[in-house]
Enzyme design. Structure first.
Site, PDB file in Angstrom:
ATOM      1  N   LYS A  96       0.786  -1.237   0.000  1.00 28.36           N
ATOM      2  CA  LYS A  96       0.000   0.000   0.000  1.00 28.36           C
ATOM      3  C   LYS A  96       0.817   1.285   0.000  1.00 28.36           C
ATOM      4  O   LYS A  96       0.254   2.362  -0.195  1.00 28.36           O
ATOM      5  CB  LYS A  96      -0.917   0.009   1.223  1.00 28.36           C
ATOM      6  CG  LYS A  96      -0.169   0.014   2.548  1.00 28.36           C
ATOM      7  CD  LYS A  96      -1.124   0.042   3.729  1.00 28.36           C
ATOM      8  CE  LYS A  96      -0.358   0.143   5.039  1.00 28.36           C
ATOM      9  NZ  LYS A  96      -1.267   0.222   6.195  1.00 28.36           N
ATOM     10  N   LYS A 141      -7.408   5.257  -3.417  1.00 33.51           N
ATOM     11  CA  LYS A 141      -6.329   5.537  -4.382  1.00 33.51           C
ATOM     12  C   LYS A 141      -6.528   4.782  -5.697  1.00 33.51           C
ATOM     13  O   LYS A 141      -5.823   5.045  -6.679  1.00 33.51           O
ATOM     14  CB  LYS A 141      -4.976   5.199  -3.764  1.00 33.51           C
ATOM     15  CG  LYS A 141      -4.588   6.117  -2.610  1.00 33.51           C
ATOM     16  CD  LYS A 141      -3.273   5.724  -1.981  1.00 33.51           C
ATOM     17  CE  LYS A 141      -2.851   6.734  -0.908  1.00 33.51           C
ATOM     18  NZ  LYS A 141      -3.808   6.800   0.212  1.00 33.51           N
TER      19      LYS A 141
END
Length: 649
Positions: free
Chosen positions: A390, A432
């Site tokens: 991530k 995102k």
């Protein structure tokens, strides 16, 4: 006896307060002696009252014997009810009640003696007024002795620790605030000293509460003289709105006062109330109203079922495990490739949930052979896929690793879920993935597309569900722990851009919504969560610095280091061409994002995995941009690819 001797010696040998406070309790024999002296004094005092009224006693020739009988009877009941057993300095109403029982029983016994003496001799042994007067005097003095002793020790302890105690003003004058103030007053060993109350009301200026002044908020913060008498303000989160907390925090910090928070109202019933007082944290200002979970549906999906959680040792995964464990599944398999965090979680869960069956599997989700054995052995009903890479800058430097974990790993898990007919597959995604500007976000979007494409593939019975949310407070590597470490080191606090904003959600809140979304829909949906209002990171940093007792840009510098490769100024939960559909849960929406057919996305995923194996960074990102056509690189070496034509099928 030795302690008592030391305490009396201290009266003549300096350092008196310190030595006397070391006396843990007055010996029981001394309490009995004092109580007997009180009995004698009460007898004499009651007799003196009656003598002044010219009242003649019955049987004056047996005065000594009558007093011995009274004293003896009282001592017997003092022993029966153990009035001497309580520690005087911690006396409560219960100790007073025992005194009443002891003296009351003595009174009743002597009244019975009077009754029989009157039957036998025609005259009562004791005068009735004398007995009742003795009862009132003895009870009052015994109780007064205990209260005086308790207050004496409290004053000594308070004087002893006055210089080191935090002088606090409790915010509010309601029941919760008063209960908290009482706890502080009645526990002199705690490092806090009540100094007064603060309120927004203007009708309490002349009133006293528990003997302390109530100050109006505006008048208090306008008076430098008053502020110097306090070190901190203490508020109770549960009885205040977010706006009220922010207002009190701003006023207090601007005047150099610390801001403390009290335990929640549920903990206020515990004995160690004040022990839960702590510094107000930035998370307290970002928290929102608790999520309402439809526990019946969630319980039904997990009760006596086998559940797999990938990335189970991470911030999100471990919280999903904790929440799922509350619904009594048959087995929870916690899978992660991080050895130490997985072992630490194992120790925690075994202690916290001793009756729940767990299996801890050390494995890499990119290894399909290892995963298949796990699916074959445990026949899962629910799969929560939280394993992912991530960190945006790291993935931008190592895009092939994102392919192995975020795309290949997701593909392996999704295909195995379909093969072994898992009831529901819930993927944890990120904001995102929306209009991505970096490899990490694009790889998660590609994983979303693959998972969605399986829903209508031939022979599928699994419901594939995707959940998408923003940053979580306190997760590994997130901004708040990072800022906290920088502040502890004396700064500077580094921010990429003065205008950067982010959405925030607590880890438990995010996981509750993941579990709730996992019970909803027919499969193929992407659920997005209500993230509330976005937070400006610069404002977040300034608040954290102030809460730590420092002044931004004076004690702790704030520096801007520029956007990192692939980083956005703001995150989105929905793409530009997305339609949202509300659900029956107010915090959860369905995002109607563009779809891809399974055959198309499967071919592209095979191509990108092959490119990743060859460590061809440009080719990896080139194919990724073909899969995720809205992926436009920002502040990255891969911007050159946006000027190339898309890779043809």
């Amino acid at each position: 006896m030795k302690k008592l001797h030391e305490a009396f010696n201290a009266l003549y040998n300096g350092d008196n307060i310190v030595k006397i406070t070391k006396l843990r309790y007055i010996p029981r024999w001394l309490v009995i002696v004092i109580d007997i002296l009180i009995i004698l004094f009460s007898i004499l005092l009651s007799r003196l009252f009656l003598r002044n009224l010219d009242v003649k006693v019955n049987f004056p020739e047996y005065t000594f014997q009558k007093r011995i009988l009274l004293i003896g009877t009282n001592i017997i009941f003092m022993y029966v009810f153990k009035t001497y057993a309580g520690i005087i300095r911690h006396s409560t109403f219960f100790d007073f009640f025992k005194i009443i029982l002891s003296s009351g029983s003595t009174l009743v016994t002597l009244l019975i003696v009077n009754y029989f003496s009157q039957l036998a001799m025609g005259t009562s042994l004791y005068l009735y007024p004398n007995l009742f007067l003795y009862f009132l005097i003895s009870v009052s003095i015994m109780f007064f002795f205990r209260m005086i002793t308790k207050q004496f020790f409290n004053i000594l302890i308070d004087i002893k620790g006055a210089s080191s105690k935090v002088r606090i003003a409790v915010v509010g004058v309601g029941e919760a605030s008063v209960a908290l103030a009482r706890a502080i007053m009645h526990n002199p060993n705690y490092p806090y000293r009540l100094q007064g109350f603060l309120t927004g009301r203007s009708d309490s200026n002349r009133a006293l509460l528990l003997g302390y002044k109530i100050y109006n908020k505006n008048q208090f913060f306008a008076s430098e003289k008053l502020i110097k008498q306090f070190d901190a303000v203490l508020l109770i989160k549960e009885i205040m709105t977010k706006q009220e907390i922010e207002e009190w925090m701003t006023l207090a910090l601007d005047k150099g006062l610390r801001v403390l928070k009290a335990p929640t109202l549920s903990k206020m019933r515990d004995s160690d109330l004040v022990g839960g007082i702590s510094q107000l944290q930035i998370e307290d200002l970002l928290n929102r109203k608790p999520i309402k979970i439809e526990s019946e549906d969630v319980t039904k999906r997990h009760f006596e079922k086998n559940v797999l959680v990938t990335g189970g040792a991470g911030s999100i995964g471990s919280e999903i495990v904790r929440q799922v464990a509350q619904f009594s599944p048959s087995l929870i398999v916690v899978l992660d490739q991080a050895e130490s965090p997985l072992y630490e979680l194992e120790l925690e869960l075994i202690e916290k949930f001793p009756h729940q069956k767990f299996k801890f599997v050390l494995a890499d989700i990119s290894n399909s052979y290892r995963l298949e054995k796990v699916f074959e052995d445990y026949q899962f009903s629910m799969v929560y896929h939280a394993a992912a890479y991530k960190h945006v800058p790291l993935i931008e430097e190592n895009p092939h690793e994102a392919i192995f974990v975020n795309i290949l790993g997701t593909k392996n898990l999704a295909l195995l879920s379909k093969k072994y007919k898992v009831n529901r597959f819930v993927m944890v995604s990120t904001d995102k993935a929306v209009n991505p500007t970096n490899v990490m976000g694009a790889s998660k979007r590609a994983a979303e597309l693959f998972v969605q494409s399986l829903q209508n593939s031939p022979g599928n019975t699994t419901k594939f569900i995707t959940t998408r949310f923003g940053n979580v407070l306190g997760s590994n590597g997130s901004v708040i722990p990072h800022f906290r470490k920088q502040i502890e080191k004396g700064g500077p606090v580094t921010i990429t851009h003065p205008d950067i904003i982010r959405y925030f959600m607590t880890i438990p809140e995010a996981c509750e919504l993941v579990l709730q979304a996992g019970t909803m829909g027919n499969g193929g949906e992407i659920y997005v969560f209500d993230m509330g209002e976005p937070v400006k990171i610069l404002d977040l940093a300034k608040r954290m610095i102030k809460l730590s007792g420092y002044t931004p840009d004076v004690d702790i510098k704030i520096t801007f280091i520029g956007l990192r490769p692939g980083e956005k100024l703001y995150e989105e939960l929905l793409s530009n061409n997305t339609v949202t559909i509300p659900t029956h849960h107010e915090k959860i929406l369905i995002s109607r994002d563009p779809l891809m057919e399974f055959e198309e996305v499967d071919i592209l995923c095979k191509q990108i995995i092959l490119a990743a194996v060859k460590r061809d960074k440009l080719q990896v990102v080139r194919i990724l941009k073909t899969i995720v056509q809205e992926f436009i690189s920002n502040n990255s070496e891969f911007e050159i690819l946006d000027r190339e034509p898309l890779v043809e099928e």
